[in-house]
Write a protein that holds these residues in place. Structure first.
Motif, PDB file in Angstrom:
ATOM      1  N   LEU A 585       0.839  -1.303  -0.082  1.00 20.76           N
ATOM      2  CA  LEU A 585      -0.028   0.135   0.066  1.00 20.76           C
ATOM      3  C   LEU A 585       1.016   1.154   0.055  1.00 20.76           C
ATOM      4  CD1 LEU A 585      -2.646  -1.212   2.551  1.00 20.76           C
ATOM      5  CD2 LEU A 585      -3.183  -0.618   0.039  1.00 20.76           C
ATOM      6  N   GLN A 586       1.864   1.307   0.795  1.00 22.94           N
ATOM      7  CA  GLN A 586       2.718   2.357   0.971  1.00 22.94           C
ATOM      8  C   GLN A 586       3.321   2.843  -0.527  1.00 22.94           C
ATOM      9  OE1 GLN A 586       5.223   2.913   4.299  1.00 22.94           O
ATOM     10  NE2 GLN A 586       3.803   2.237   5.670  1.00 22.94           N
ATOM     11  N   LEU A 587       3.749   1.596  -1.282  1.00 23.33           N
ATOM     12  CA  LEU A 587       4.251   1.533  -2.500  1.00 23.33           C
ATOM     13  C   LEU A 587       3.188   2.038  -3.624  1.00 23.33           C
ATOM     14  CD1 LEU A 587       6.885  -1.333  -2.408  1.00 23.33           C
ATOM     15  CD2 LEU A 587       7.333   1.143  -2.263  1.00 23.33           C
ATOM     16  N   GLY A 588       2.048   1.940  -3.412  1.00 23.83           N
ATOM     17  CA  GLY A 588       1.122   2.273  -4.257  1.00 23.83           C
ATOM     18  C   GLY A 588       0.469   1.092  -5.152  1.00 23.83           C
ATOM     19  N   CYS A 589       0.636  -0.237  -4.736  1.00 25.70           N
ATOM     20  CA  CYS A 589       0.244  -1.354  -5.261  1.00 25.70           C
ATOM     21  C   CYS A 589      -0.935  -1.924  -5.193  1.00 25.70           C
ATOM     22  CB  CYS A 589       1.353  -2.584  -4.974  1.00 25.70           C
ATOM     23  SG  CYS A 589       3.039  -2.107  -5.371  1.00 25.70           S
ATOM     24  N   ASP A 590      -1.665  -2.644  -5.655  1.00 24.51           N
ATOM     25  CA  ASP A 590      -3.125  -3.007  -5.750  1.00 24.51           C
ATOM     26  C   ASP A 590      -2.920  -4.386  -4.976  1.00 24.51           C
ATOM     27  OD1 ASP A 590      -5.568  -4.177  -5.881  1.00 24.51           O
ATOM     28  OD2 ASP A 590      -5.812  -3.527  -8.224  1.00 24.51           O
ATOM     29  N   VAL A 591      -3.321  -4.436  -3.602  1.00 26.11           N
ATOM     30  CA  VAL A 591      -3.158  -5.559  -3.021  1.00 26.11           C
ATOM     31  C   VAL A 591      -4.006  -6.759  -3.071  1.00 26.11           C
ATOM     32  CG1 VAL A 591      -1.957  -4.432  -1.100  1.00 26.11           C
ATOM     33  CG2 VAL A 591      -4.443  -4.642  -1.116  1.00 26.11           C
ATOM     34  N   ASP A 592      -5.191  -6.495  -3.747  1.00 32.49           N
ATOM     35  CA  ASP A 592      -6.161  -7.556  -4.140  1.00 32.49           C
ATOM     36  C   ASP A 592      -5.678  -8.237  -5.409  1.00 32.49           C
ATOM     37  OD1 ASP A 592      -7.661  -7.323  -1.877  1.00 32.49           O
ATOM     38  OD2 ASP A 592      -9.098  -6.119  -2.881  1.00 32.49           O
ATOM     39  N   LYS A 593      -5.103  -7.491  -6.429  1.00 29.50           N
ATOM     40  CA  LYS A 593      -4.702  -7.970  -7.939  1.00 29.50           C
ATOM     41  C   LYS A 593      -3.414  -7.590  -8.095  1.00 29.50           C
ATOM     42  CE  LYS A 593      -9.726  -7.031  -9.353  1.00 29.50           C
ATOM     43  NZ  LYS A 593      -9.945  -6.325  -8.207  1.00 29.50           N
ATOM     44  N   PRO A 594      -2.501  -8.243  -7.653  1.00 27.33           N
ATOM     45  CA  PRO A 594      -1.066  -7.953  -8.046  1.00 27.33           C
ATOM     46  C   PRO A 594      -0.663  -8.407  -9.292  1.00 27.33           C
ATOM     47  CG  PRO A 594      -1.289  -9.890  -6.479  1.00 27.33           C
ATOM     48  CD  PRO A 594      -2.602  -9.165  -6.465  1.00 27.33           C
ATOM     49  N   ARG A 595       0.238  -7.490 -10.085  1.00 24.27           N
ATOM     50  CA  ARG A 595       0.384  -7.724 -11.432  1.00 24.27           C
ATOM     51  C   ARG A 595       0.979  -8.994 -11.581  1.00 24.27           C
ATOM     52  NH1 ARG A 595       5.918  -4.034 -11.261  1.00 24.27           N
ATOM     53  NH2 ARG A 595       7.638  -5.765 -10.754  1.00 24.27           N
ATOM     54  N   ASN A 596       0.595  -9.514 -12.836  1.00 23.55           N
ATOM     55  CA  ASN A 596       0.958 -11.049 -13.465  1.00 23.55           C
ATOM     56  C   ASN A 596       0.479 -12.163 -12.750  1.00 23.55           C
ATOM     57  OD1 ASN A 596       2.721  -9.102 -15.121  1.00 23.55           O
ATOM     58  ND2 ASN A 596       4.671  -9.336 -14.062  1.00 23.55           N
ATOM     59  N   LEU A 597      -0.390 -11.761 -11.745  1.00 25.30           N
ATOM     60  CA  LEU A 597      -0.850 -13.160 -11.067  1.00 25.30           C
ATOM     61  C   LEU A 597      -2.269 -13.410 -11.090  1.00 25.30           C
ATOM     62  CD1 LEU A 597       1.023 -12.621  -7.677  1.00 25.30           C
ATOM     63  CD2 LEU A 597       1.917 -13.962  -9.661  1.00 25.30           C
ATOM     64  N   ALA A 598      -2.607 -14.527 -10.673  1.00 27.73           N
ATOM     65  CA  ALA A 598      -4.068 -14.766 -10.673  1.00 27.73           C
ATOM     66  C   ALA A 598      -4.520 -15.660  -9.623  1.00 27.73           C
ATOM     67  CB  ALA A 598      -4.597 -15.487 -12.121  1.00 27.73           C
ATOM     68  N   LYS A 599      -5.765 -15.735  -9.298  1.00 24.07           N
ATOM     69  CA  LYS A 599      -6.109 -16.577  -8.095  1.00 24.07           C
ATOM     70  C   LYS A 599      -6.035 -18.185  -8.153  1.00 24.07           C
ATOM     71  CE  LYS A 599      -7.534 -16.643  -3.789  1.00 24.07           C
ATOM     72  NZ  LYS A 599      -6.542 -16.386  -2.721  1.00 24.07           N
ATOM     73  N   SER A 600      -6.785 -18.662  -9.434  1.00 21.59           N
ATOM     74  CA  SER A 600      -6.700 -19.765  -9.600  1.00 21.59           C
ATOM     75  C   SER A 600      -5.808 -20.193 -10.859  1.00 21.59           C
ATOM     76  CB  SER A 600      -8.114 -20.181  -9.838  1.00 21.59           C
ATOM     77  OG  SER A 600      -8.147 -21.719 -10.124  1.00 21.59           O
ATOM     78  N   VAL A 601      -4.524 -20.818 -10.431  1.00 18.56           N
ATOM     79  CA  VAL A 601      -3.736 -21.288 -11.612  1.00 18.56           C
ATOM     80  C   VAL A 601      -4.019 -22.476 -12.298  1.00 18.56           C
ATOM     81  CG1 VAL A 601      -1.355 -21.468 -12.042  1.00 18.56           C
ATOM     82  CG2 VAL A 601      -2.132 -20.052 -10.038  1.00 18.56           C
ATOM     83  N   THR A 602      -4.852 -22.350 -13.299  1.00 22.83           N
ATOM     84  CA  THR A 602      -5.292 -23.567 -14.148  1.00 22.83           C
ATOM     85  C   THR A 602      -4.705 -23.951 -15.266  1.00 22.83           C
ATOM     86  OG1 THR A 602      -7.068 -22.015 -15.042  1.00 22.83           O
ATOM     87  CG2 THR A 602      -8.006 -23.258 -13.051  1.00 22.83           C
ATOM     88  N   VAL A 603      -3.523 -23.298 -15.474  1.00 25.03           N
ATOM     89  CA  VAL A 603      -2.452 -23.912 -16.527  1.00 25.03           C
ATOM     90  C   VAL A 603      -1.135 -24.268 -15.883  1.00 25.03           C
ATOM     91  CG1 VAL A 603      -3.443 -22.260 -18.239  1.00 25.03           C
ATOM     92  CG2 VAL A 603      -1.850 -21.280 -17.002  1.00 25.03           C
ATOM     93  N   GLU A 604      -0.261 -25.110 -16.732  1.00 25.70           N
ATOM     94  CA  GLU A 604       0.917 -25.464 -16.193  1.00 25.70           C
ATOM     95  C   GLU A 604       2.018 -24.649 -16.465  1.00 25.70           C
ATOM     96  OE1 GLU A 604       1.617 -29.884 -16.559  1.00 25.70           O
ATOM     97  OE2 GLU A 604      -0.049 -29.634 -17.782  1.00 25.70           O
TER      98      GLU A 604
END
Length: 604
Positions: A585-604
């Motif tokens: 938060l202090q760096l201005g990042c989106d804590v719920d949706k961090p870059r390049n990531l997703a919640k359910s990793v359904t690919v190898e």
């Protein structure tokens, strides 16, 4: 990793599609789009390489032909093709009649694309998914039945898919799944399709999950095909949670809400399992054979939770354990008498499912998941429900805690059921577990008062070290993972004793070093080594620590013979989560949706 939504309703479909996409955005947020059938039998497709909120603005600003109640939507986590509008879903065939959304990977897409292009099909994107639209188009040229066309198309695919196909000409809609999650539901409002039930829980109280090889046409009456054979529509399953569980309430973000929920989640789990863990009936009820060795198979946060479970099993019962990184499972050699515990929050983690493929049913599998209707749950011989409730923040918090508590309780139950420990010891251990809600709440309160100021002192640091020893080490690893995920700063976790074997070279003046200090005597010497090199040490431990989050415990308890429980200082994970969130938060990042990531990793 992408999110799919579809609706067949009597009024305009777009509000349902947009609301559903917002709930699915944690699955991927590189782009988003919708395709809705128009009153004249065409398709209105709108796509954005920004968030769903931008797509909502585009929909509100459109003009033209009226929209109907039949439409599909998609939020993308990019696997094939760069992030640009042409690569955003939905994708269409050459004529614009067929629109599709897809989650998964088509492994033979290049070969199919080359064949289709030779036959005159023109592609407008770089993504693998577009081949599906053209395969359906080609099949429809031979036979006008959309369901048959989808069956023909999917028979040519290799890989994984959850697909919704929309025919603008007549409004027919067909869905299909193979190794990728998809649910269908019916309510008074209409028919809905989604990657998970949370997206449509507001409108649907029950759902049916597609199994591998299912193809379903939605309409007045559903037509359900499994492996090419028409079958009765499966009986629907009640939704596991209310739509209100997805709301933020008064919290600034989902991660803050989910961190705060942890004492309640743990208390609820223990209300369900404590007695059955202590008397062994929790294990007996699973119906699994006895085991002489345990193998944890997991990724990411679930792997760290598995480390805690394995540490507890070794410490309490002396049972040997293996830790298998699911994506590297081909290197694993599991001995006779091994129980595989496969851990996945979503139950759809592709690396975990492929790891089980490699083991070829040679070992019994116990699934530990937050989704008992998932692919993993269906594959396993027995299932443990984490009972964490919906977790929307991409970075796992309460599901880690829930996995640890449920997994440790199951291992205590297995040990008492097999006679490895007696009832007095299991009762004492479960009693220690029942103290966790209060300990976690105490840790959260202490951390909330200390962390903002500490983080402001290290905000400009380019990287962090996390240290632990013994049972504290998996928590250091989880803290490092959280900080990497949320703040985009490098962070590495090491056993504290390994510092002098290389990592100490990273420490110079002001380097932040976070130590999980659960009272292991040798840690003090390691902390002194760091401070001697100018490192900025942040200790998470008992009284006198920088974050005194670990409450007092009397030493020498007969249940485990030391002051720390066999599963280590679970409450320490809460200040570690809060530390990562505050820095982000202090760096201005989106804590719920961090870059390049997703919640359910359904690919190898």
């Amino acid at each position: 990793m992408c999110g799919i939504i579809a609706a067949r309703v009597s009024d305009d479909a777009t509000p349902y599609l947009l609301d559903g996409l917002e709930r699915l955005e944690y699955r991927g947020y590189d782009s988003a789009g919708v395709a809705v059938r128009t009153a004249s039998g065409g398709t209105e497709t709108l796509r954005s390489v920004s968030r769903v909120g931008d797509l909502r603005t585009l929909v509100a600003a459109r003009s033209g032909d009226a929209l109907t109640g039949v439409g599909i939507g998609h939020t993308r986590w990019a696997t094939h093709g760069v992030v640009r509008e042409a690569n955003a879903h939905p994708h269409a065939d050459c004529t614009g009649r067929i629109s599709i959304v897809h989650n998964g990977i088509i492994e033979n897409a290049d070969r199919l694309r080359a064949t289709l292009e030779r036959q005159g099909h023109v592609f407008s994107s770089d993504v693998d998914s577009e081949v599906i639209a053209h395969l359906v188009e080609r099949a429809l040229a031979v036979d006008p039945d959309l369901m048959l066309a989808v069956q023909i198309a999917t028979a040519q695919l290799e890989g994984s898919w959850a697909i919704v196909v929309l025919d603008a000409r007549d409004g027919r809609m067909v869905v299909a799944a193979e190794r990728s999650p998809l649910v269908v539901a019916r309510s008074a409002r209409g028919d809905f399709v989604a990657s998970d039930i949370g997206a449509i829980a507001e409108w649907c109280e029950t759902f049916v999950a597609l199994r591998d090889g299912d193809v379903v046409e939605l309409g007045e009456a559903w037509t359900w095909s499994s492996a090419g054979v028409t079958v009765p529509v499966p009986f629907p399953t009640p939704s596991p949670f209310a739509a209100t569980a997805l709301d933020l309430g008064d919290h600034p973000d989902h991660m803050a809400k989910e961190i705060e929920e942890q004492p309640e989640v743990v208390a609820s789990i223990l209300d369900r399992v404590a007695r059955r863990a202590a008397d062994g009936s929790m294990w007996v009820g699973l119906g699994l054979p006895g085991f002489h060795r345990l193998a944890i198979v997991a990724c990411g946060t679930s792997l760290n939770a598995g480390q805690v479970i394995a540490t507890a099993l070794r410490g309490i019962g002396g049972v040997p354990t293996d830790i298998v990184v699911a994506s590297e499972a081909e290197q694993a050699v599991l001995g006779p008498g091994t129980l595989v515990v496969a851990i996945s929050q979503s139950g759809e983690t592709a690396d975990v499912l492929r790891a089980l493929d490699r083991f070829e049913d040679r070992h019994p599998v116990l699934a530990l998941t937050n989704n008992v209707h998932s692919s993993l749950a269906r594959r396993a011989d027995a299932v443990l429900d984490c009972h964490a409730g919906p977790e929307i923040g991409v970075a796992a918090t309460k599901t880690f805690t829930a996995q640890v508590v449920v997994g440790v309780a199951a291992m205590i139950s297995a040990l008492v059921a097999s006679g490895r420990i007696d009832a007095a010891r299991s009762t004492a251990l479960v009693g220690e577990l029942t103290d966790l809600p209060a300990r976690i709440a105490h840790a959260a309160a202490v951390a909330a008062a200390r962390i903002p100021l500490l983080v402001s002192s290290v905000q400009d640091a380019s990287g962090f070290l996390f240290l632990g020893r013994g049972a504290g080490l998996p928590y250091a690893a989880e803290g490092a993972l959280k900080l990497k995920e949320l703040s985009y700063r490098w962070a590495e976790a090491y056993p504290a004793g390994e510092l002098k074997h290389g990592p100490l070279a990273l420490v110079d003046e002001g380097t932040p070093v976070v130590v999980v200090d659960h009272g292991e005597p040798r840690l003090q010497a390691n902390i002194a080594e760091v401070r001697a090199r100018g490192g900025f040490v942040i200790t998470i431990g008992g009284e006198g620590s920088d974050i005194p989050a670990l409450g007092r415990r009397a030493a020498g308890d007969l249940a485990w013979g030391r002051a720390t429980a066999p599963w280590g200082p679970l409450e320490a994970v809460v200040p570690l989560q809060m530390l990562a969130r505050e820095l982000a938060l202090q760096l201005g990042c989106d804590v719920d949706k961090p870059r390049n990531l997703a919640k359910s990793v359904t690919v190898e």
